[in-house]
Motif scaffolding. Structure first.
Motif, mmCIF file in Angstrom:
data_model
loop_
_atom_site.group_PDB
_atom_site.id
_atom_site.type_symbol
_atom_site.label_atom_id
_atom_site.label_comp_id
_atom_site.label_asym_id
_atom_site.label_seq_id
_atom_site.Cartn_x
_atom_site.Cartn_y
_atom_site.Cartn_z
ATOM 1 N N MET A 27 33.805 47.240 44.300
ATOM 2 C CA MET A 27 34.465 47.316 42.990
ATOM 3 C C MET A 27 33.566 46.740 41.905
ATOM 4 O O MET A 27 33.462 47.297 40.802
ATOM 5 C CB MET A 27 35.792 46.555 43.041
ATOM 6 C CG MET A 27 36.620 46.656 41.775
ATOM 7 S SD MET A 27 37.234 48.327 41.509
ATOM 8 C CE MET A 27 38.123 48.105 39.953
ATOM 9 N N SER A 31 32.231 49.312 38.977
ATOM 10 C CA SER A 31 32.700 49.025 37.623
ATOM 11 C C SER A 31 31.541 48.682 36.696
ATOM 12 O O SER A 31 31.557 49.035 35.515
ATOM 13 C CB SER A 31 33.710 47.870 37.649
ATOM 14 O OG SER A 31 34.856 48.229 38.382
ATOM 15 N N GLY A 39 36.059 52.665 37.486
ATOM 16 C CA GLY A 39 36.074 51.752 38.621
ATOM 17 C C GLY A 39 37.457 51.616 39.232
ATOM 18 O O GLY A 39 37.591 51.346 40.435
ATOM 19 N N GLY A 165 36.541 44.109 38.682
ATOM 20 C CA GLY A 165 35.992 45.241 37.943
ATOM 21 C C GLY A 165 35.866 44.966 36.457
ATOM 22 O O GLY A 165 34.877 45.346 35.830
#
Length: 207
Positions: A27, A31, A39, A165
């Motif tokens: 993540m 992101s 994300g 994220g």
């Protein structure tokens, strides 16, 4: 389910989520590279796999899956290989010059990455099968309690993933030029680290 049991469950899950695992590292990487909005599709893939793992545990499939060491090994190492491939690919992509704009990953690809990373940890089914009974009252209907435990876990996991994220996306927006390229390299390294963590996860508890 009583409130005090639910609060104890929440505290337990918070402790379990206090250290980042493969899904959290993925993540962070996705992101930082694609922004928080995209994300979130990675988070959605992860949560989808978690839901299916919980459902498998609730339906009593955990014992069947746990007895198949070969299936567990194949699933796990497929996920490890996939993450290493993604990490190397992102590191190589970071070598592009600043004049070139690397295309962002598609939403479907990000969802699939999150799903595979989570699903590649087959021990999660066994984990949920072991965790939930600790907080389920046998004198009460099973499925309403199961629904509360599952939805609570998914909401908490989603909040953690969004926080990871959001932090990565915020940092990425403030870095330009060589610093941005290094962030991409770090993101790729996170994917490889996630693969290592997944590979190190023992499929069975030690005797």
């Amino acid at each position: 389910m009583s409130l005090d049991i639910w609060i104890t469950y929440v505290a337990t899950v918070l402790l379990l989520m206090s250290t980042p695992g493969p899904s959290q590292l993925l993540m962070l990487s996705n992101s930082a590279t694609n922004g928080l909005r995209r994300g979130l599709f990675t988070a959605a893939g992860d949560l989808t796999a978690n839901f299916l793992q919980m459902l498998a545990a609730g339906l009593g499939l955990a014992a069947l899956i746990a007895t198949s060491a070969t299936a567990l090994t194949v699933i796990k190492w497929f996920g490890v290989t996939y993450l290493v491939y993604l990490g190397v690919k992102q590191i190589l992509k970071a070598r592009m010059s600043e004049a070139q704009t690397a295309p962002r990953a598609s939403r479907k690809s990000l969802w699939m990455q999150g799903f595979i990373t989570s699903a590649a940890n087959p021990k999660a089914v066994v984990f949920f099968a072991a965790l939930f009974p600790l907080f389920i009252d046998a004198a009460l209907p099973f499925w309403p309690q199961f629904a509360i435990l599952s939805s609570t876990y998914l909401v908490m996991d989603g909040m953690f993933l969004t926080a990871y994220g959001g932090s990565a996306s915020w940092l990425a927006r403030r870095l330009q030029g060589p610093a941005k390229l290094w962030l991409d390299r770090i993101g790729g390294s996170f994917m490889i680290l996630a693969a290592i963590l997944l590979g190190l996860k023992s499929l069975r508890p030690s005797a």
